[in-house]
Design an enzyme around this catalytic site. Structure first.
Site, PDB file in Angstrom:
ATOM      1  N   HIS A  43       0.846  -1.180   0.000  1.00 10.77           N
ATOM      2  CA  HIS A  43       0.000   0.000   0.000  1.00 10.77           C
ATOM      3  C   HIS A  43       0.891   1.243   0.000  1.00 10.77           C
ATOM      4  O   HIS A  43       2.101   1.161   0.238  1.00 10.77           O
ATOM      5  CB  HIS A  43      -0.929   0.016   1.234  1.00 10.77           C
ATOM      6  CG  HIS A  43      -0.208   0.003   2.542  1.00 10.77           C
ATOM      7  ND1 HIS A  43      -0.124  -1.100   3.344  1.00 10.77           N
ATOM      8  CD2 HIS A  43       0.505   0.974   3.166  1.00 10.77           C
ATOM      9  CE1 HIS A  43       0.597  -0.809   4.413  1.00 10.77           C
ATOM     10  NE2 HIS A  43       0.989   0.445   4.323  1.00 10.77           N
TER      11      HIS A  43
HETATM   12  C1  T46 Z   1       2.479   0.679   7.086  1.00  8.74           C
HETATM   13  C2  T46 Z   1       3.314  -0.530   7.295  1.00  8.74           C
HETATM   14  C3  T46 Z   1       4.769  -0.235   7.486  1.00  8.74           C
HETATM   15  C4  T46 Z   1      -5.119  -0.572  12.922  1.00  8.74           C
HETATM   16  O1  T46 Z   1      -6.287  -0.814  13.272  1.00  8.74           O
HETATM   17  N1  T46 Z   1      -4.417   0.444  13.513  1.00  8.74           N
HETATM   18  C5  T46 Z   1      -3.137   0.734  13.153  1.00  8.74           C
HETATM   19  O2  T46 Z   1      -2.542   1.681  13.721  1.00  8.74           O
HETATM   20  C6  T46 Z   1      -2.505  -0.050  12.134  1.00  8.74           C
HETATM   21  C7  T46 Z   1      -1.073   0.244  11.696  1.00  8.74           C
HETATM   22  C8  T46 Z   1      -3.225  -1.059  11.562  1.00  8.74           C
HETATM   23  N2  T46 Z   1      -4.506  -1.320  11.946  1.00  8.74           N
HETATM   24  C9  T46 Z   1      -5.223  -2.438  11.339  1.00  8.74           C
HETATM   25  C10 T46 Z   1      -5.504  -2.334   9.846  1.00  8.74           C
HETATM   26  C11 T46 Z   1      -5.554  -3.783   9.420  1.00  8.74           C
HETATM   27  O3  T46 Z   1      -6.850  -4.293   9.626  1.00  8.74           O
HETATM   28  O4  T46 Z   1      -4.423  -3.616  11.495  1.00  8.74           O
HETATM   29  C12 T46 Z   1      -4.605  -4.487  10.391  1.00  8.74           C
HETATM   30  C13 T46 Z   1      -3.250  -4.832   9.768  1.00  8.74           C
HETATM   31  O5  T46 Z   1      -2.737  -3.657   9.098  1.00  8.74           O
HETATM   32  P1  T46 Z   1      -2.049  -3.715   7.676  1.00  8.74           P
HETATM   33  O6  T46 Z   1      -2.588  -4.853   6.885  1.00  8.74           O
HETATM   34  O7  T46 Z   1      -2.131  -2.352   7.055  1.00  8.74           O
HETATM   35  O8  T46 Z   1      -0.540  -4.047   8.093  1.00  8.74           O
HETATM   36  P2  T46 Z   1       0.776  -3.912   7.202  1.00  8.74           P
HETATM   37  O9  T46 Z   1       1.849  -4.608   7.937  1.00  8.74           O
HETATM   38  O10 T46 Z   1       0.522  -4.304   5.801  1.00  8.74           O
HETATM   39  O11 T46 Z   1       1.089  -2.314   7.180  1.00  8.74           O
HETATM   40  C14 T46 Z   1       1.466  -1.656   8.380  1.00  8.74           C
HETATM   41  C15 T46 Z   1       0.691  -0.344   8.536  1.00  8.74           C
HETATM   42  O12 T46 Z   1      -0.725  -0.608   8.492  1.00  8.74           O
HETATM   43  C16 T46 Z   1       1.032   0.623   7.425  1.00  8.74           C
HETATM   44  O13 T46 Z   1       0.530   1.900   7.733  1.00  8.74           O
HETATM   45  O14 T46 Z   1       2.922   1.654   6.493  1.00  8.74           O
HETATM   46  O15 T46 Z   1       2.856  -1.378   8.360  1.00  8.74           O
END
Ligand code: T46
Length: 134
Positions: free
Chosen positions: A51
């Site tokens: 993303h």
């Molecule tokens: C990024 C990279 C480096 C929340 O509810 N609160 C939060 O503060 C975060 C970070 C995530 N979430 C939820 C959103 C999703 O349902 O946690 C779940 C997993 O997040 P995501 O799939 O976006 O995780 P990554 O590892 O792909 O990305 C994360 C961060 O979301 C993103 O901002 O830049 O780490």
């Protein structure tokens, strides 16, 4: 405009007891921190990210273990090996990023300048390329 994949050196203090690393707002982290989160226990072979953010600025530090991060601004791509608790990578807005090759012990700590907002995410690469060309 920051360099793609800019590495930030944190303040590292070491003595006979071990190490202590400092990340201060404005001195090392170039924004006011509103949120801190960390990624841990990532299974072998798993890739995360895929993303870009519209406005969010972040600094990611592998405080334990290591992983790779590919950063892509739609023109250039760079790969950063996060393998030191003493350095972070700046993830600017409008940068597609993917994390991979997490070591078993990897803890990726992230400082962010905004609270969580799913509307700030672009989670489709096609949408990302058309959004940045506007
Ligand atoms: C990024 C990279 C480096 C929340 O509810 N609160 C939060 O503060 C975060 C970070 C995530 N979430 C939820 C959103 C999703 O349902 O946690 C779940 C997993 O997040 P995501 O799939 O976006 O995780 P990554 O590892 O792909 O990305 C994360 C961060 O979301 C993103 O901002 O830049 O780490």
């Amino acid at each position: 405009m920051n360099m793609l994949g800019e590495i930030i050196d944190l303040q590292s203090l070491e003595d006979s007891r071990g190490g202590l690393v400092v990340a201060e707002t404005q001195r090392h982290i170039p924004f006011e921190v509103k949120r801190v989160y960390w990624i841990h226990g990532t299974q072998s072979g798993v890739e995360r990210g895929f993303h870009a953010h519209k406005a969010l600025r972040q600094v990611a530090v592998a405080v334990s273990g290591s992983c790779y991060m590919v950063l892509d601004d739609g023109i250039d791509q760079t790969t950063v090996h996060l393998n030191s608790p003493k350095q972070g990578v700046l993830i600017g807005p409008r940068v597609w990023h993917v994390m991979s090759n997490f070591s078993k012990d990897c803890v990726l700590l992230v400082f962010a300048d905004m609270h969580y907002d799913e509307l700030d995410y672009i989670r489709s690469y096609d949408e990302f390329t058309s959004w940045i060309s506007k």
